[in-house]
Design a protein around this motif. Structure first.
Motif, PDB file in Angstrom:
ATOM      1  N   LYS A  22      28.106 129.727  44.075  1.00  0.00           N
ATOM      2  CA  LYS A  22      27.058 130.731  43.883  1.00  0.00           C
ATOM      3  C   LYS A  22      26.429 130.639  42.504  1.00  0.00           C
ATOM      4  O   LYS A  22      25.261 130.971  42.332  1.00  0.00           O
ATOM      5  N   SER A  23      27.202 130.212  41.520  1.00  0.00           N
ATOM      6  CA  SER A  23      26.731 130.189  40.134  1.00  0.00           C
ATOM      7  C   SER A  23      26.211 128.836  39.698  1.00  0.00           C
ATOM      8  O   SER A  23      25.875 128.668  38.526  1.00  0.00           O
ATOM      9  N   ALA A  24      26.155 127.873  40.596  1.00  0.00           N
ATOM     10  CA  ALA A  24      25.678 126.510  40.299  1.00  0.00           C
ATOM     11  C   ALA A  24      26.547 125.821  39.246  1.00  0.00           C
ATOM     12  O   ALA A  24      26.048 125.091  38.393  1.00  0.00           O
ATOM     13  N   LEU A  25      27.850 126.060  39.311  1.00  0.00           N
ATOM     14  CA  LEU A  25      28.822 125.376  38.466  1.00  0.00           C
ATOM     15  C   LEU A  25      29.564 124.366  39.333  1.00  0.00           C
ATOM     16  O   LEU A  25      29.539 124.465  40.559  1.00  0.00           O
ATOM     17  N   PRO A  26      30.221 123.375  38.733  1.00  0.00           N
ATOM     18  CA  PRO A  26      30.960 122.399  39.546  1.00  0.00           C
ATOM     19  C   PRO A  26      32.121 123.057  40.297  1.00  0.00           C
ATOM     20  O   PRO A  26      33.100 123.497  39.672  1.00  0.00           O
ATOM     21  N   PRO A  27      32.034 123.152  41.624  1.00  0.00           N
ATOM     22  CA  PRO A  27      33.037 123.944  42.365  1.00  0.00           C
ATOM     23  C   PRO A  27      34.419 123.326  42.429  1.00  0.00           C
ATOM     24  O   PRO A  27      35.413 124.060  42.384  1.00  0.00           O
ATOM     25  N   ARG A  28      34.515 122.001  42.518  1.00  0.00           N
ATOM     26  CA  ARG A  28      35.853 121.402  42.618  1.00  0.00           C
ATOM     27  C   ARG A  28      36.659 121.600  41.343  1.00  0.00           C
ATOM     28  O   ARG A  28      37.870 121.819  41.384  1.00  0.00           O
ATOM     29  N   ARG A  29      35.998 121.519  40.217  1.00  0.00           N
ATOM     30  CA  ARG A  29      36.683 121.718  38.935  1.00  0.00           C
ATOM     31  C   ARG A  29      37.238 123.137  38.832  1.00  0.00           C
ATOM     32  O   ARG A  29      38.383 123.346  38.438  1.00  0.00           O
ATOM     33  N   TRP A  30      36.432 124.128  39.194  1.00  0.00           N
ATOM     34  CA  TRP A  30      36.882 125.505  39.091  1.00  0.00           C
ATOM     35  C   TRP A  30      37.923 125.834  40.147  1.00  0.00           C
ATOM     36  O   TRP A  30      38.824 126.652  39.900  1.00  0.00           O
ATOM     37  N   ALA A  31      37.828 125.214  41.314  1.00  0.00           N
ATOM     38  CA  ALA A  31      38.862 125.427  42.332  1.00  0.00           C
ATOM     39  C   ALA A  31      40.195 124.856  41.868  1.00  0.00           C
ATOM     40  O   ALA A  31      41.246 125.482  42.066  1.00  0.00           O
ATOM     41  N   ARG A  50      28.101 132.709  32.083  1.00  0.00           N
ATOM     42  CA  ARG A  50      27.143 133.349  31.166  1.00  0.00           C
ATOM     43  C   ARG A  50      26.425 132.287  30.330  1.00  0.00           C
ATOM     44  O   ARG A  50      25.219 132.379  30.111  1.00  0.00           O
ATOM     45  N   TRP A  51      27.150 131.289  29.835  1.00  0.00           N
ATOM     46  CA  TRP A  51      26.543 130.248  29.017  1.00  0.00           C
ATOM     47  C   TRP A  51      25.542 129.421  29.816  1.00  0.00           C
ATOM     48  O   TRP A  51      24.473 129.092  29.312  1.00  0.00           O
ATOM     49  N   SER A  52      25.846 129.108  31.065  1.00  0.00           N
ATOM     50  CA  SER A  52      24.899 128.339  31.872  1.00  0.00           C
ATOM     51  C   SER A  52      23.650 129.158  32.160  1.00  0.00           C
ATOM     52  O   SER A  52      22.547 128.619  32.230  1.00  0.00           O
ATOM     53  N   LEU A  53      23.799 130.472  32.312  1.00  0.00           N
ATOM     54  CA  LEU A  53      22.647 131.340  32.519  1.00  0.00           C
ATOM     55  C   LEU A  53      21.771 131.390  31.277  1.00  0.00           C
ATOM     56  O   LEU A  53      20.539 131.314  31.371  1.00  0.00           O
ATOM     57  N   VAL A  54      22.379 131.477  30.114  1.00  0.00           N
ATOM     58  CA  VAL A  54      21.615 131.501  28.853  1.00  0.00           C
ATOM     59  C   VAL A  54      20.894 130.170  28.645  1.00  0.00           C
ATOM     60  O   VAL A  54      19.741 130.136  28.231  1.00  0.00           O
ATOM     61  N   CYS A  55      21.554 129.067  28.953  1.00  0.00           N
ATOM     62  CA  CYS A  55      20.922 127.756  28.798  1.00  0.00           C
ATOM     63  C   CYS A  55      19.753 127.582  29.765  1.00  0.00           C
ATOM     64  O   CYS A  55      18.750 126.973  29.417  1.00  0.00           O
ATOM     65  N   ALA A  56      19.878 128.114  30.948  1.00  0.00           N
ATOM     66  CA  ALA A  56      18.819 127.956  31.941  1.00  0.00           C
ATOM     67  C   ALA A  56      17.609 128.832  31.630  1.00  0.00           C
ATOM     68  O   ALA A  56      16.469 128.410  31.817  1.00  0.00           O
ATOM     69  N   ARG A  57      17.838 130.030  31.141  1.00  0.00           N
ATOM     70  CA  ARG A  57      16.744 130.971  30.919  1.00  0.00           C
ATOM     71  C   ARG A  57      16.227 130.971  29.493  1.00  0.00           C
ATOM     72  O   ARG A  57      15.101 131.382  29.257  1.00  0.00           O
ATOM     73  N   GLY A  58      17.041 130.586  28.560  1.00  0.00           N
ATOM     74  CA  GLY A  58      16.622 130.607  27.160  1.00  0.00           C
ATOM     75  C   GLY A  58      17.201 131.799  26.431  1.00  0.00           C
ATOM     76  O   GLY A  58      17.659 132.767  27.037  1.00  0.00           O
ATOM     77  N   MET A  59      17.156 131.737  25.126  1.00  0.00           N
ATOM     78  CA  MET A  59      17.769 132.790  24.305  1.00  0.00           C
ATOM     79  C   MET A  59      16.905 134.044  24.217  1.00  0.00           C
ATOM     80  O   MET A  59      17.402 135.120  23.967  1.00  0.00           O
ATOM     81  N   LYS A  60      15.608 133.910  24.416  1.00  0.00           N
ATOM     82  CA  LYS A  60      14.724 135.060  24.232  1.00  0.00           C
ATOM     83  C   LYS A  60      14.560 135.900  25.490  1.00  0.00           C
ATOM     84  O   LYS A  60      13.918 136.933  25.462  1.00  0.00           O
ATOM     85  N   TYR A  61      15.137 135.470  26.594  1.00  0.00           N
ATOM     86  CA  TYR A  61      15.024 136.208  27.838  1.00  0.00           C
ATOM     87  C   TYR A  61      16.050 137.334  27.846  1.00  0.00           C
ATOM     88  O   TYR A  61      17.237 137.110  27.625  1.00  0.00           O
ATOM     89  N   ALA A  62      15.610 138.535  28.103  1.00  0.00           N
ATOM     90  CA  ALA A  62      16.510 139.683  28.123  1.00  0.00           C
ATOM     91  C   ALA A  62      17.129 139.840  29.505  1.00  0.00           C
ATOM     92  O   ALA A  62      16.424 139.899  30.513  1.00  0.00           O
TER      93      ALA A  62
END
Length: 66
Positions: A22-31, A50-62
């Motif tokens: 759901k979060s677009a992270l590597p699923p096998r690694r987290w499993a 949270r870090w992947s969300l910040v990287c995708a949207r940018g630091m200025k996005y609230a």
């Protein structure tokens, strides 16, 4: 107690797999991490999500708009 931990580890691995998809992270690694360490991986997972969300949207996005 040990039996509960042994039964909880594969269940948490499955849950981490679903949440990573759901979060677009590597699923096998987290499993794998969820199966090895159980729910103790949850803070690492939340920080990475949270870090992947910040990287995708940018630091200025609230994330929380007033």
């Amino acid at each position: 107690m040990l039996v509960a931990i042994i039964l909880l580890a594969p269940l948490s691995g499955l849950l981490f797999y679903v949440f990573a998809l759901k979060s677009a992270l590597p699923p096998r690694r987290w499993a794998m991490l969820g199966c090895l360490f159980g729910p103790a991986v949850l803070p690492l997972f939340m920080a990475r999500r949270r870090w992947s969300l910040v990287c995708a949207r940018g630091m200025k996005y609230a994330l929380l708009r007033a």
